[in-house]
Design an enzyme around this catalytic site. Sequence first.
Site, PDB file in Angstrom:
ATOM      1  N   ASP A  22     -12.613 -60.810  31.851  1.00 36.70           N
ATOM      2  CA  ASP A  22     -12.712 -60.588  33.287  1.00 36.70           C
ATOM      3  C   ASP A  22     -12.456 -61.900  34.030  1.00 36.70           C
ATOM      4  O   ASP A  22     -12.964 -62.957  33.626  1.00 36.70           O
ATOM      5  CB  ASP A  22     -14.120 -60.057  33.605  1.00 36.70           C
ATOM      6  CG  ASP A  22     -14.283 -59.668  35.047  1.00 36.70           C
ATOM      7  OD1 ASP A  22     -13.513 -58.825  35.527  1.00 36.70           O
ATOM      8  OD2 ASP A  22     -15.203 -60.215  35.696  1.00 36.70           O
ATOM      9  N   GLU A  49     -10.664 -67.543  13.441  1.00 35.54           N
ATOM     10  CA  GLU A  49     -11.508 -67.591  12.247  1.00 35.54           C
ATOM     11  C   GLU A  49     -11.532 -66.248  11.523  1.00 35.54           C
ATOM     12  O   GLU A  49     -11.805 -66.178  10.320  1.00 35.54           O
ATOM     13  CB  GLU A  49     -12.948 -67.962  12.634  1.00 35.54           C
ATOM     14  CG  GLU A  49     -13.116 -69.365  13.188  1.00 35.54           C
ATOM     15  CD  GLU A  49     -14.534 -69.592  13.719  1.00 35.54           C
ATOM     16  OE1 GLU A  49     -15.396 -68.692  13.508  1.00 35.54           O
ATOM     17  OE2 GLU A  49     -14.781 -70.632  14.346  1.00 35.54           O
TER      18      GLU A  49
END
Length: 545
Positions: A206, A256
């Site tokens: 957002d 990751e």
Amino acid sequence: MTEGSTRPADDWWRRAVVYQVYPRSFADADGDGTGDVNGIRAKLPYLADLGVDAIWISPWYPSPLLDGGYDVSDYRDINPDFGTLADADALIAEAHALGLRILIDLVPNHCSWEHPWFKAALAAGKGSPERERFWFRDGTNGQPPTNWPAAFGGGAWQQIEDGQWYLHMFDISQPDWNWDHPEVIEEFDAILRFWFDRGIDGFRIDVADSMAKDASLPDVPLHEGQPTREKYVGNPFYDQPGVHTIHQRWRAIADEYADTPQGPRVFVAEAWLSPAERLAQYVRSNELHSAFNFDVLRCAWDAKELRQVIDYTTDSLWAVGAPATWVLSNHDTIRHRTRYGRDQRDALEGAGVVPTDLELGLRRARAAALLELALPGGAYIYQGDELGLPEVEDLPEEVLDDPTWERSGHTVRGRDGCRVPIPWSGSEPPYGFGSGEGQPWLPQPAGWGPLTAEAQAGDPGSHLNLYKAALRIRREHEALGEGRMRWDEDVPAGVLSFTRDPGFRCVVNLGDEAVDLPAGAEVLLASDPVPDGLLPTDTAVWLRA
């Protein structure tokens, strides 16, 4: 470069069609008038049958819902009105079993004033470590620290009892985080990992251009006597250089997970920035994966303007190796059926007062859907787009829920008209939205019976079945999804036509007269009937080139 079904699965986000779910208004499993997680779960087969690749769920966190859930009080839980974490876990697992990926909203610019850290800041007093996580400042001579405007109207500073002011770039109930504070940075690192570990596939960020602020707090220029709301280069609270450091940190966290069986976790940025070169900075290879392209959403229904926007967008994003991401409507904008049915000068404004031709809007919305889904890159569908829903512009004032209504002194109705719960079945409200006869949190129009998913499912020419057919062809055709395009220049004025290899052509007639289709063209799909080889005005067609 072309792209088809043989592309690696870990590039799914470069070509995905993502369906936006606004939880309060999608489906209500417990009959209380508010949509919920189990309602979404019940409709997963519908979404899989529609043919989308992923679902983006607008905020489902605990919240006082003073801004539709974008005022978050706990980033690691589910709003009790919507369900539980166990319900969310089940939704993620069931979606994955159907081949659907799940993205959720991250709201990093601000939280709710009910967030425990903000409550602690209010209690701790001036100069406390707790206040340093937010933007608390002293004013001057009773005036706020700056002249910054809030997005929902009024000023961006709210004074509290001890005389200090706190910054809220949106509603007063949404204090801004201080992203210069290490505890804020580390907290959002942990929030990302919490949800990635639960199996979500990515986040929609957002106001991704807003977190970093110029700590010297300069005033913004005046426009017609009022502080400007423009996102000009150098704006002290939008598109600051420091925001890219935040995104690079998040990209490293997402990476990751790249080697897990589920594949990479991804981000899409909400950043209302023009020109496209500014937006492209957010999707460089070490930042966010994609960004909404709002220039098409704001563009007039005009061939020349649309071509310019498409060229500018694709050129800018391809230059940094990112895909374009197209969007026609979302929970913040007037639904495009209504937008395309009115004078373009008033398309984004004038709820309830601007004359609108909804039949014209529907015809253009059908053509726009085929244009959007034929362009290179990914696409987003807002819930109800596939049903051809119009904006609800006559909601009674007493039900308006958007903070813009209050902040504007009851002069701007806000975004509730695109958030009315969608119709599933039956001939009268609540149209199968809930499990009972109770009315939903926003009232639905009396005439939506023909627009329900149930009514449209059996009509081969319906808006819903147009979307299903387009998404099926898009998934099967090697030319569609990510890739390149080239404009066809031998077309009449007012016509957009482009080819994608191998063997695909999209033609959209935005002119005033019907035009001839290419000789010998084989129609794959048309937004409306194409009689005698003539493409009517406001109609799009997909051809086998």
